[in-house]
Design a protein around this motif. Structure first.
Motif, short mmCIF file in Angstrom:
data_model
loop_
_atom_site.label_atom_id
_atom_site.label_comp_id
_atom_site.label_asym_id
_atom_site.label_seq_id
_atom_site.Cartn_x
_atom_site.Cartn_y
_atom_site.Cartn_z
N ALA A 56 12.39 5.22 -4.22
CA ALA A 56 12.47 4.50 -5.32
C ALA A 56 11.01 3.82 -5.94
O ALA A 56 11.07 3.85 -7.25
CB ALA A 56 13.55 3.36 -5.40
N ALA A 86 8.03 13.35 -5.32
CA ALA A 86 8.51 12.08 -4.40
C ALA A 86 9.92 12.65 -4.10
O ALA A 86 10.87 13.19 -4.70
CB ALA A 86 8.53 11.06 -5.42
N VAL A 120 6.93 4.30 -10.13
CA VAL A 120 5.43 4.30 -10.67
C VAL A 120 5.05 5.65 -11.44
O VAL A 120 4.82 5.68 -12.56
CB VAL A 120 4.55 4.48 -9.17
N VAL A 160 -0.05 2.42 -1.05
CA VAL A 160 -0.45 0.82 -1.28
C VAL A 160 -0.11 0.03 0.03
O VAL A 160 0.97 0.26 0.65
CB VAL A 160 0.23 0.11 -2.68
N LEU A 168 0.24 -2.62 -8.28
CA LEU A 168 -1.05 -2.02 -8.03
C LEU A 168 -1.12 -0.64 -8.23
O LEU A 168 -1.84 -0.10 -8.79
CB LEU A 168 -1.48 -2.47 -6.57
N ALA A 169 0.13 -0.13 -7.82
CA ALA A 169 0.13 1.36 -7.91
C ALA A 169 0.19 1.81 -9.20
O ALA A 169 -0.55 2.79 -9.69
CB ALA A 169 1.34 2.03 -7.13
N THR A 170 0.97 1.25 -10.08
CA THR A 170 1.11 1.54 -11.38
C THR A 170 -0.19 1.40 -12.25
O THR A 170 -0.67 2.40 -13.02
CB THR A 170 2.23 0.85 -12.14
C1 LIG Z 1 5.18 3.84 -3.86
C2 LIG Z 1 4.06 2.63 -3.46
C3 LIG Z 1 2.57 3.32 -3.53
C4 LIG Z 1 4.20 1.45 -4.81
O1 LIG Z 1 3.38 0.68 -4.88
P1 LIG Z 1 3.30 -0.72 -5.55
O2 LIG Z 1 1.91 -1.32 -5.67
O3 LIG Z 1 4.17 -1.68 -4.71
O4 LIG Z 1 4.13 -0.20 -6.90
P2 LIG Z 1 4.25 -1.03 -8.33
O5 LIG Z 1 4.25 -2.52 -7.72
O6 LIG Z 1 3.19 -0.80 -9.27
O7 LIG Z 1 5.57 -0.53 -8.89
C5 LIG Z 1 6.82 -0.26 -7.94
C6 LIG Z 1 8.03 -0.60 -8.30
O8 LIG Z 1 8.99 -0.17 -7.79
C7 LIG Z 1 9.89 -1.00 -7.78
N1 LIG Z 1 10.46 -0.82 -6.15
C8 LIG Z 1 9.82 -0.85 -5.05
N2 LIG Z 1 10.81 -0.60 -4.16
C9 LIG Z 1 11.99 -0.29 -4.67
C10 LIG Z 1 13.14 0.13 -4.11
N3 LIG Z 1 13.41 0.32 -2.99
N4 LIG Z 1 14.23 0.22 -5.24
C11 LIG Z 1 13.93 0.18 -6.50
N5 LIG Z 1 12.70 -0.21 -6.97
C12 LIG Z 1 11.83 -0.60 -6.02
C13 LIG Z 1 9.23 -2.37 -7.51
O9 LIG Z 1 9.97 -3.37 -7.73
C14 LIG Z 1 8.11 -2.14 -8.83
O10 LIG Z 1 8.76 -2.18 -9.87
P3 LIG Z 1 8.84 -3.75 -10.72
O11 LIG Z 1 7.28 -3.78 -11.18
O12 LIG Z 1 9.52 -3.64 -11.73
O13 LIG Z 1 9.04 -4.76 -9.73
C15 LIG Z 1 4.05 1.84 -2.23
O14 LIG Z 1 5.36 1.31 -2.06
C16 LIG Z 1 3.70 2.64 -0.98
O15 LIG Z 1 2.65 2.94 -0.70
N6 LIG Z 1 4.75 3.10 -0.31
C17 LIG Z 1 4.79 4.12 0.95
C18 LIG Z 1 3.84 5.22 0.62
C19 LIG Z 1 4.59 6.14 -0.37
O16 LIG Z 1 5.91 6.11 -0.32
N7 LIG Z 1 3.93 6.67 -1.45
C20 LIG Z 1 4.18 7.65 -2.37
C21 LIG Z 1 4.54 8.88 -1.91
S1 LIG Z 1 5.10 10.06 -3.30
#
Ligand SMILES: CC(C)(COP(=O)(O)OP(=O)(O)OC[C@H]1O[C@@H](n2cnc3c(N)ncnc32)[C@H](O)[C@@H]1OP(=O)(O)O)[C@@H](O)C(=O)NCCC(=O)NCCS
Length: 161
Positions: A130, A125, A135, A91, A100-102
């Motif tokens: 985290a 992962a 997600v 994302v 969004l990812a969820t």
């Molecule tokens: C992983 C990723 C897709 C998540 O996307 P996103 O749209 O932010 O995900 P969501 O908002 O649906 O949910 C993420 C949850 O993780 C939590 N979170 C984010 N960073 C965190 C951290 N460092 N520690 C703990 N929780 C964390 C968020 O707070 C959220 O939870 P909440 O809704 O209770 O606040 C995005 O961070 C990303 O693209 N990261 C880089 C690429 C990657 O890692 N892809 C996955 C490969 S396995």
């Protein structure tokens, strides 16, 4: 939750997808391996190859788009075999942390079961990712094995559909 439209990857998505990958390269590289310079140099050929894989039913690539057609994220199913596929997602930095990812992974799980006829998904992962682990847990994935991913401790997950 941030609104989005989920679309299967098409040829005309290429410019928006390339912009997304360029703008977020450093953001992604902080959590997962960088795609490398060749990915950007050979983007058009790679895009065509992905579409060919999708046409063959081996992969399903989804884009998350906003109303202006900008790419906010991707959710991919790759290596379809024996009714299962590997889930991957990313994302944009500016759209992260808003559910969004969820939401998109939930939508793709539903598509996988109905439109694509799959019976299971798996994912991986690293322990230090985290957000990704959150997600996966929220969308029904269960840890099944401790593995190593790009040299780091990681978890393999599965989700029956
Ligand atoms: C992983 C990723 C897709 C998540 O996307 P996103 O749209 O932010 O995900 P969501 O908002 O649906 O949910 C993420 C949850 O993780 C939590 N979170 C984010 N960073 C965190 C951290 N460092 N520690 C703990 N929780 C964390 C968020 O707070 C959220 O939870 P909440 O809704 O209770 O606040 C995005 O961070 C990303 O693209 N990261 C880089 C690429 C990657 O890692 N892809 C996955 C490969 S396995």
């Amino acid at each position: 939750m941030l609104p989005f439209r989920l679309q299967l990857l098409r040829a005309d998505h290429a410019p928006a997808l390339l912009a997304f990958e360029r703008e977020n390269r450093a953001w992604f590289a902080a959590s997962i391996p960088d795609r490398g310079d060749d990915y950007f140099a050979d983007f058009d050929a790679r895009h065509a190859a992905l579409l060919a894989e999708q046409a063959a039913g081996v992969c399903f690539f989804h884009l998350l788009l906003n109303d202006d057609g900008a790419v906010l994220g991707r959710v991919n199913l790759i290596d379809v075999a024996d009714g299962a596929a590997e889930l991957g997602f990313r994302v944009a930095e500016k759209a992260a942390g808003r559910g969004l990812a969820t939401a998109a992974v939930r939508e793709v799980c539903a598509l996988a079961a109905t439109a694509y006829g799959l019976t299971a998904l798996h994912a991986r992962a690293t322990l230090d990712n985290a957000a990704s682990r959150t997600v996966l847990a929220r969308t029904g994935f269960t840890p099944t094995a401790a593995i190593t991913l790009t040299g780091r401790p990681a978890t393999r997950y599965e989700r029956p559909l």
